[in-house]
Design an enzyme around this catalytic site. Structure first.
Site, PDB file in Angstrom:
ATOM      1  N   LYS A  15     -17.534  -6.905  -1.090  1.00  0.00           N
ATOM      2  CA  LYS A  15     -18.263  -5.687  -1.496  1.00  0.00           C
ATOM      3  C   LYS A  15     -18.931  -5.821  -2.864  1.00  0.00           C
ATOM      4  O   LYS A  15     -20.072  -5.421  -3.040  1.00  0.00           O
ATOM      5  CB  LYS A  15     -17.286  -4.505  -1.577  1.00  0.00           C
ATOM      6  CG  LYS A  15     -16.968  -3.879  -0.268  1.00  0.00           C
ATOM      7  CD  LYS A  15     -15.889  -2.819  -0.460  1.00  0.00           C
ATOM      8  CE  LYS A  15     -14.612  -3.459  -0.943  1.00  0.00           C
ATOM      9  NZ  LYS A  15     -13.530  -2.507  -1.214  1.00  0.00           N
ATOM     10  N   ARG A  90     -11.027   7.580  -1.518  1.00  0.00           N
ATOM     11  CA  ARG A  90      -9.872   6.879  -0.961  1.00  0.00           C
ATOM     12  C   ARG A  90      -8.986   7.802  -0.138  1.00  0.00           C
ATOM     13  O   ARG A  90      -8.117   7.350   0.587  1.00  0.00           O
ATOM     14  CB  ARG A  90      -9.038   6.265  -2.096  1.00  0.00           C
ATOM     15  CG  ARG A  90      -9.586   4.936  -2.603  1.00  0.00           C
ATOM     16  CD  ARG A  90      -9.193   3.792  -1.670  1.00  0.00           C
ATOM     17  NE  ARG A  90      -9.999   2.599  -1.856  1.00  0.00           N
ATOM     18  CZ  ARG A  90      -9.815   1.716  -2.830  1.00  0.00           C
ATOM     19  NH1 ARG A  90      -8.843   1.882  -3.683  1.00  0.00           N
ATOM     20  NH2 ARG A  90     -10.591   0.666  -2.912  1.00  0.00           N
ATOM     21  N   ARG A 157      -3.266 -17.347  -7.249  1.00  0.00           N
ATOM     22  CA  ARG A 157      -2.645 -16.115  -7.760  1.00  0.00           C
ATOM     23  C   ARG A 157      -1.669 -15.563  -6.731  1.00  0.00           C
ATOM     24  O   ARG A 157      -1.879 -15.678  -5.523  1.00  0.00           O
ATOM     25  CB  ARG A 157      -3.733 -15.068  -8.028  1.00  0.00           C
ATOM     26  CG  ARG A 157      -4.369 -15.207  -9.390  1.00  0.00           C
ATOM     27  CD  ARG A 157      -5.533 -14.262  -9.578  1.00  0.00           C
ATOM     28  NE  ARG A 157      -5.372 -12.989  -8.860  1.00  0.00           N
ATOM     29  CZ  ARG A 157      -6.254 -11.998  -8.896  1.00  0.00           C
ATOM     30  NH1 ARG A 157      -7.368 -12.144  -9.593  1.00  0.00           N
ATOM     31  NH2 ARG A 157      -6.063 -10.888  -8.244  1.00  0.00           N
ATOM     32  N   ARG A 168      -1.866  -6.662   2.124  1.00  0.00           N
ATOM     33  CA  ARG A 168      -2.914  -5.863   1.479  1.00  0.00           C
ATOM     34  C   ARG A 168      -3.902  -5.314   2.514  1.00  0.00           C
ATOM     35  O   ARG A 168      -4.359  -4.182   2.417  1.00  0.00           O
ATOM     36  CB  ARG A 168      -3.676  -6.712   0.452  1.00  0.00           C
ATOM     37  CG  ARG A 168      -2.927  -6.878  -0.875  1.00  0.00           C
ATOM     38  CD  ARG A 168      -3.563  -7.962  -1.730  1.00  0.00           C
ATOM     39  NE  ARG A 168      -4.879  -7.591  -2.248  1.00  0.00           N
ATOM     40  CZ  ARG A 168      -5.726  -8.459  -2.800  1.00  0.00           C
ATOM     41  NH1 ARG A 168      -5.403  -9.736  -2.905  1.00  0.00           N
ATOM     42  NH2 ARG A 168      -6.891  -8.064  -3.253  1.00  0.00           N
TER      43      ARG A 168
END
Ligand SMILES: [Zn+2]
Length: 216
Positions: A15, A90, A157, A168
């Site tokens: 995005k 959201r 990471r 996620r």
């Protein structure tokens, strides 16, 4: 005509990159709610202080604070002809509030299969010294595991490990589904196929441009 654009899509779908292109092309600001949070905290504004209280203990920032922050930002002069908004709404209350303070012309929903996203995020390596970002396939370093800039060690990471990405993506889907459904009922959502390799990013941008050109 305005170009009030909301950007939807899972983490790792790209995005930020697509919004960056569109922002330049149309001369409208690219607004990320995450950045708004960070700026407000840094500047220690009233809202920033309240946001910090939630973020510092890992809590979600309540709708009323997010709504006020975004509303204030969209009232600034540079949003006169439009904006790209990432990270909002959201929740359904956030979406409902938005309908009252700003007309949204379109929600671009970037979609790609989970395997593709897993590959994109899972292949990232970050320099432990200077923070430069590589990708084992798309942007490999000259010597495996070593940063081209500073010879620092490249690491993966913790939140980019496959099992974490999977989680996620699941959390994203569960959390944003009601919002996406709400916007769909308002007939605002257009799907953008983001399943192209990075060399063919123009195919993704072209779909966005076509949709934006259809706005009235
Ligand atoms: Zn480095």
């Amino acid at each position: 005509m305005t170009m009030n654009i909301v950007v939807l899509g899972p983490p790792g779908v790209g995005k930020g990159t697509y919004s960056g292109f569109l922002s330049k092309k149309y001369g409208i600001p690219n607004i990320s709610v995450g950045d708004l949070f960070r700026n407000a905290i840094k500047k220690q504004t009233e809202l920033g202080k309240r946001i910090k209280n939630y973020v510092s203990i890992g809590d979600l920032v309540p709708d009323e604070i997010v709504i006020e922050l975004v509303k204030n930002r969209l009232e600034e002069a540079d949003c006169k002809n439009g904006f790209l908004l990432d990270g909002y709404p959201r929740t359904v209350p956030q979406a409902e509030a938005m309908m009252k303070f700003k007309k949204i012309d379109v929600a671009l929903n970037f979609v790609a299969p989970d395997e593709v996203i897993m590959d994109r995020i899972g292949g990232r390596r970050t320099c432990s010294k200077c923070g430069a970002i590589y990708h084992i396939k798309n942007v490999p370093p000259t010597i495996e595991g070593i940063c081209d800039n500073c010879t620092g060690r490249l690491v993966q990471r913790a939140d980019e490990k496959p099992e974490v990405i999977k989680n996620r993506l699941e959390v994203y889907r569960e959390k944003t589904k009601p919002v996406a459904d709400y916007l769909r009922r308002k007939d605002m959502v257009v799907e953008i196929d983001a399943n192209y390799p990075i060399e063919e990013i123009d195919k993704i941008i072209a779909q966005c441009e076509k949709r934006i050109s259809e706005l009235s």
